[in-house]
Scaffold this active site. Sequence first.
Site, short mmCIF file in Angstrom:
data_model
loop_
_atom_site.label_atom_id
_atom_site.label_comp_id
_atom_site.label_asym_id
_atom_site.label_seq_id
_atom_site.Cartn_x
_atom_site.Cartn_y
_atom_site.Cartn_z
N SER A 199 1.20 -0.80 -0.22
CA SER A 199 0.35 -0.31 0.21
C SER A 199 0.41 1.13 -0.33
O SER A 199 1.96 1.56 -0.88
CB SER A 199 -0.89 -0.10 1.33
OG SER A 199 -2.05 1.06 1.02
N ASP A 346 -9.62 -4.92 -4.74
CA ASP A 346 -9.47 -3.70 -3.98
C ASP A 346 -10.14 -2.34 -3.78
O ASP A 346 -10.85 -1.77 -4.82
CB ASP A 346 -7.96 -3.68 -4.35
CG ASP A 346 -7.48 -2.53 -3.57
OD1 ASP A 346 -7.67 -1.46 -3.44
OD2 ASP A 346 -6.19 -2.97 -3.37
N HIS A 378 -8.36 -4.66 0.10
CA HIS A 378 -6.90 -4.45 0.19
C HIS A 378 -6.18 -4.66 1.50
O HIS A 378 -5.08 -5.16 2.10
CB HIS A 378 -7.42 -2.77 0.57
CG HIS A 378 -5.87 -1.93 -0.03
ND1 HIS A 378 -5.21 -1.87 -1.13
CD2 HIS A 378 -5.04 -1.89 1.23
CE1 HIS A 378 -4.44 -1.27 -0.59
NE2 HIS A 378 -3.96 -1.17 0.81
#
Length: 420
Positions: A199, A346, A378
Amino acid sequence: MLFLAGLLPLIGSFLPLVSGLPTSPSATIRPPSQDPFYSAPDGYETTRPGTILRLRRAPGNLEALVGNASAAYNVVYRTTDSQYRPTWSVTTVFIPSRPRPGNTSALLSYQIAYDSYDVDASPSYAMYAAPPVDVSIALSQGWHVNVPDYEGPQAAFTAGVLSGHSTLDSIRSILSANTTTATFHIHASTSRTALWGYSGGALASEWATELQQKYAPELRLAGAALGGLTPNITNVMNTVTGTISAGLVPGSVLGLASQYPDAYAFLLRQLKPDGPHNRTSYLAAQHMTLPEALAFFAGQDMYDYFRHGRATFLAPVVQHTILRDGYMGTHGVPRMPIFAYKAIHDEVSPVADTDALVQQYCGRGATIRYERNRVGGHSAEAINGHARALQFLASVLNGLYSPSGCTIRDVTVNVTDSAL
């Protein structure tokens, strides 16, 4: 309590994998905003990127908190901001308790997703409260570990060029270190170096890979594991506004704009002075960690804070900033093997953005193994992709990886019950 119970799985997707929930750092460890060490000496601007400007043994018992480390050091080093001006940053270097024998040292540069516009959320300080399990795992393999505060002294969250420069220069500083204060015992000529991030940590890692050839061509990077990539900052903002992840927006807007004074001043002028979505509330993000921002802004339409809503971000001064610093794939092509992993569903960054980035790089000769997970979102993919990322990193750091062009495939890996 029900709200927090639903929020915690999401928070885990942006924080490092840790042994428990964050607690307050020890009172004996001063935060960056109050610690004179977090500064650069006069005249540092004339030094080369990667130059060590200050170095100390990390205060307190950080190596014991992390585990499998014989020592931990803080390094202030010279780097370059998004407008290619001299700046500085800090990294933390961990020495493994049982290093590899001989001259076969390996260095993992581990970019933690701290996703905050608050300099006191920087990993060099936050690790005292939340020691990352991944750092301990890497050290147990005999790898040295580098953990940079890649957002720099302004905590410029989502500023891609700065984050990439800062990551590369943290590696430069470690590989060149041979001072009277500390020698890290990394053999620069024979050592292998790899990057890993998820991320926000993947943001810094990816920008480092695309900037490396032009900015730090002397570095030999063995590979990079990039999970949950966020290639298009505009699409992330559009996707998360009004959701449980809306708190990502103000820190990213302020962090990116901090590198461009004209854009920053423009955006501040556009914030509404009063009402339920006002300037004071938006700017409170300057002193929030990611979990605090997620809790404070959850469910809000973040464009409601601006006089002209979404149109604010179409202004030329803002578009200039985003085009230079907010879209991956605009500054070069990675020349080291990449393992990219992403959840098809996601909910923070559309998978189509990562698909397009990978296709772009593959068309320009990159070596990429890209796995799209059919399950989870995610947060879940940080866990579902964890073992595969470690396997890839061990392969490249042990010199066993045999790259061959691009491979893109859908997988089904379900380690966690989280649907987020």
